[in-house]
Design a protein around this motif. Structure first.
Motif, PDB file in Angstrom:
ATOM      1  N   GLN A 193      25.386  -3.057 -13.848  1.00 43.07           N
ATOM      2  CA  GLN A 193      26.108  -2.846 -15.102  1.00 43.07           C
ATOM      3  C   GLN A 193      25.256  -3.202 -16.328  1.00 43.07           C
ATOM      4  O   GLN A 193      25.773  -3.273 -17.444  1.00 43.07           O
ATOM      5  CB  GLN A 193      27.401  -3.680 -15.124  1.00 43.07           C
ATOM      6  N   SER A 194      23.947  -3.436 -16.092  1.00 45.79           N
ATOM      7  CA  SER A 194      23.034  -3.838 -17.179  1.00 45.79           C
ATOM      8  C   SER A 194      23.534  -5.092 -17.886  1.00 45.79           C
ATOM      9  O   SER A 194      23.515  -5.190 -19.110  1.00 45.79           O
ATOM     10  CB  SER A 194      22.871  -2.683 -18.190  1.00 45.79           C
ATOM     11  N   LEU A 195      23.979  -6.064 -17.074  1.00 43.41           N
ATOM     12  CA  LEU A 195      24.496  -7.323 -17.606  1.00 43.41           C
ATOM     13  C   LEU A 195      23.706  -8.488 -17.016  1.00 43.41           C
ATOM     14  O   LEU A 195      23.252  -8.423 -15.864  1.00 43.41           O
ATOM     15  CB  LEU A 195      25.980  -7.504 -17.248  1.00 43.41           C
ATOM     16  N   HIS A 196      23.560  -9.566 -17.791  1.00 42.44           N
ATOM     17  CA  HIS A 196      22.951 -10.779 -17.261  1.00 42.44           C
ATOM     18  C   HIS A 196      23.879 -11.338 -16.189  1.00 42.44           C
ATOM     19  O   HIS A 196      25.099 -11.364 -16.375  1.00 42.44           O
ATOM     20  CB  HIS A 196      22.754 -11.807 -18.379  1.00 42.44           C
ATOM     21  N   PRO A 197      23.345 -11.774 -15.036  1.00 45.42           N
ATOM     22  CA  PRO A 197      24.217 -12.248 -13.953  1.00 45.42           C
ATOM     23  C   PRO A 197      25.143 -13.398 -14.358  1.00 45.42           C
ATOM     24  O   PRO A 197      26.275 -13.474 -13.883  1.00 45.42           O
ATOM     25  CB  PRO A 197      23.229 -12.674 -12.856  1.00 45.42           C
ATOM     26  N   SER A 198      24.662 -14.297 -15.232  1.00 49.80           N
ATOM     27  CA  SER A 198      25.522 -15.405 -15.666  1.00 49.80           C
ATOM     28  C   SER A 198      26.707 -14.898 -16.468  1.00 49.80           C
ATOM     29  O   SER A 198      27.840 -15.372 -16.308  1.00 49.80           O
ATOM     30  CB  SER A 198      24.723 -16.409 -16.508  1.00 49.80           C
ATOM     31  N   TYR A 199      26.444 -13.917 -17.337  1.00 47.81           N
ATOM     32  CA  TYR A 199      27.533 -13.331 -18.129  1.00 47.81           C
ATOM     33  C   TYR A 199      28.526 -12.627 -17.214  1.00 47.81           C
ATOM     34  O   TYR A 199      29.750 -12.803 -17.344  1.00 47.81           O
ATOM     35  CB  TYR A 199      26.979 -12.345 -19.148  1.00 47.81           C
ATOM     36  N   LEU A 200      28.012 -11.838 -16.270  1.00 42.85           N
ATOM     37  CA  LEU A 200      28.899 -11.144 -15.343  1.00 42.85           C
ATOM     38  C   LEU A 200      29.742 -12.142 -14.555  1.00 42.85           C
ATOM     39  O   LEU A 200      30.963 -11.968 -14.417  1.00 42.85           O
ATOM     40  CB  LEU A 200      28.077 -10.285 -14.368  1.00 42.85           C
ATOM     41  N   ASN A 201      29.106 -13.196 -14.066  1.00 41.30           N
ATOM     42  CA  ASN A 201      29.846 -14.190 -13.284  1.00 41.30           C
ATOM     43  C   ASN A 201      30.927 -14.861 -14.123  1.00 41.30           C
ATOM     44  O   ASN A 201      32.048 -15.100 -13.652  1.00 41.30           O
ATOM     45  CB  ASN A 201      28.895 -15.242 -12.721  1.00 41.30           C
ATOM     46  N   ASN A 202      30.611 -15.154 -15.390  1.00 43.54           N
ATOM     47  CA  ASN A 202      31.605 -15.783 -16.267  1.00 43.54           C
ATOM     48  C   ASN A 202      32.804 -14.871 -16.498  1.00 43.54           C
ATOM     49  O   ASN A 202      33.956 -15.323 -16.500  1.00 43.54           O
ATOM     50  CB  ASN A 202      30.972 -16.151 -17.610  1.00 43.54           C
ATOM     51  N   VAL A 203      32.528 -13.576 -16.692  1.00 43.02           N
ATOM     52  CA  VAL A 203      33.621 -12.621 -16.901  1.00 43.02           C
ATOM     53  C   VAL A 203      34.488 -12.525 -15.640  1.00 43.02           C
ATOM     54  O   VAL A 203      35.725 -12.590 -15.716  1.00 43.02           O
ATOM     55  CB  VAL A 203      33.079 -11.228 -17.275  1.00 43.02           C
ATOM     56  N   ILE A 204      33.831 -12.368 -14.492  1.00 45.08           N
ATOM     57  CA  ILE A 204      34.570 -12.237 -13.240  1.00 45.08           C
ATOM     58  C   ILE A 204      35.415 -13.477 -12.975  1.00 45.08           C
ATOM     59  O   ILE A 204      36.596 -13.389 -12.610  1.00 45.08           O
ATOM     60  CB  ILE A 204      33.605 -11.987 -12.061  1.00 45.08           C
ATOM     61  N   LYS A 205      34.835 -14.652 -13.182  1.00 42.39           N
ATOM     62  CA  LYS A 205      35.571 -15.890 -12.905  1.00 42.39           C
ATOM     63  C   LYS A 205      36.724 -16.086 -13.881  1.00 42.39           C
ATOM     64  O   LYS A 205      37.831 -16.488 -13.487  1.00 42.39           O
ATOM     65  CB  LYS A 205      34.627 -17.095 -12.965  1.00 42.39           C
ATOM     66  N   SER A 206      36.501 -15.791 -15.162  1.00 42.95           N
ATOM     67  CA  SER A 206      37.561 -16.000 -16.155  1.00 42.95           C
ATOM     68  C   SER A 206      38.713 -15.023 -15.965  1.00 42.95           C
ATOM     69  O   SER A 206      39.873 -15.360 -16.185  1.00 42.95           O
ATOM     70  CB  SER A 206      36.998 -15.883 -17.572  1.00 42.95           C
ATOM     71  N   LYS A 207      38.398 -13.781 -15.515  1.00 44.89           N
ATOM     72  CA  LYS A 207      39.436 -12.764 -15.363  1.00 44.89           C
ATOM     73  C   LYS A 207      40.148 -12.841 -14.014  1.00 44.89           C
ATOM     74  O   LYS A 207      41.313 -12.472 -13.902  1.00 44.89           O
ATOM     75  CB  LYS A 207      38.845 -11.366 -15.527  1.00 44.89           C
ATOM     76  N   THR A 208      39.454 -13.306 -12.970  1.00 44.65           N
ATOM     77  CA  THR A 208      40.047 -13.284 -11.628  1.00 44.65           C
ATOM     78  C   THR A 208      40.244 -14.667 -11.022  1.00 44.65           C
ATOM     79  O   THR A 208      40.920 -14.792  -9.991  1.00 44.65           O
ATOM     80  CB  THR A 208      39.180 -12.466 -10.656  1.00 44.65           C
ATOM     81  N   GLY A 209      39.629 -15.682 -11.626  1.00 42.63           N
ATOM     82  CA  GLY A 209      39.758 -17.022 -11.069  1.00 42.63           C
ATOM     83  C   GLY A 209      38.770 -17.334  -9.964  1.00 42.63           C
ATOM     84  O   GLY A 209      38.766 -18.444  -9.423  1.00 42.63           O
TER      85      GLY A 209
END
Length: 307
Positions: free
Chosen positions: A229-245
């Motif tokens: 998704q052309s995203l930094h892995p830390s940013y992606l992980n933060n989004v996934i964790k905040s949205k899905t727990g």
């Protein structure tokens, strides 16, 4: 002190966490169907916020209440179908219930009993938030016939019960897809975070499908999903964790278990081959991982499925 977050894997765990009656629930069930009136004898009732790790459909024939999904509120009214997938914060409240049937299920059930490429066939299951779907009386009766037939089979003791319910549920999903998918209008539209989550889930499903079919030979990591998704892995992980727990590592682990369970039901496939297929260099590492995640060894799980 803040309330402990409620993240149940099954309807049984949810009701136990909420202090609700458990008499009609079985902790072993991956698929359940109940008239909510029988599960909630005392009304009105409003739940605290929870984030279930399972899918659910709610078919409301004669009931009224209100639900929230990630702080968006919806009325629950007669003639509507309500759907949510795992990982989304929600609450539910009921003022009155005549008839409202709740179906819950997890991904393992879908993969084993509905369709191996479940999200390719039914992509709406990936969506985080869909408004309650309203039906006219005739269309609702059509759905009602199907879910009541599923309910009747679930109460029976046919040796083919699991297959019959799986096939009926496929028909129900196809009916929902045919009626709503062409005019599908998810609420997340324009919400970047939700779009990232949906893309991640789609990439995760695609990658494991490639693993199982021998088109990939290693399990992707967070950095790989970020690159897709052309995203930094830390940013992606933060989004996934905040949205899905759940962080990406948990999503990958749960997906690995789901695919492993599906493959273990094929008695002719050796555990060593399953381990290699899912990216484990040694079958002992796979067995240790599976037991840590499920409490059973692959061999014990396979024996259980034969009973």
């Amino acid at each position: 002190m803040s309330r402990k977050e409620i993240i149940p894997d099954t309807l049984y765990e949810l009701y136990r966490s909420l202090g609700l009656p458990l008499g009609l629930l079985d902790p072993r069930d991956e698929f359940t169907i109940h008239n909510v009136r029988e599960l909630l004898p005392e009304l009105p009732y409003t739940s605290p916020s929870f984030r279930p790790n399972f899918f659910n459909f709610l078919f409301i024939k004669d009931a009224r209440g209100r639900c929230t999904i990630d702080n968006m509120a919806f009325d629950l009214e007669p003639g509507t179908i309500y759907f949510t997938n795992p990982g989304v914060y929600r609450t539910f409240g009921w003022r009155e219930i005549g008839e409202a049937y709740l179906i819950t299920f997890n991904e393992s059930y879908l993969k084993e009993n509905v369709h191996p490429d479940i999200y390719g066939e039914f992509p709406f299951l990936l969506t985080e938030t869909i408004r309650p779907l309203r039906l006219d009386a005739g269309a609702f009766v059509e759905m009602e016939r199907l879910y009541l037939q599923i309910y009747a089979e679930q109460q029976g003791d046919s040796p083919y019960k699991k297959k019959i319910i799986g096939n009926l549920f496929v028909v129900l999903l196809l009916k929902i897809k045919a009626r709503f998918w062409t005019d599908y209008n998810p609420i997340y539209e324009g919400n970047r975070g939700s779009e990232i989550v949906k893309s991640f889930k789609r990439d995760l499903e695609k990658h494991f499908r490639e693993l199982v079919h021998g088109k990939a030979d290693k399990v992707l990591r967070a950095s790989d999903y970020g690159a897709l998704q052309s995203l930094h892995p830390s940013y992606l992980n933060n989004v996934i964790k905040s949205k899905t727990g759940k962080p990406i590592t948990v999503w990958i682990a749960e997906k690995t278990v789901s695919e492993a369970k599906s493959l273990l039901q094929q008695a002719s496939v050796p555990v060593k081959e399953i381990a290699y297929t899912l990216g484990f260099g040694e079958s002992t590492h796979f067995s240790a991982f599976f037991k840590k995640q499920t409490g059973q060894s692959p061999a014990d799980f396979r024996k259980q499925m034969r009973v």
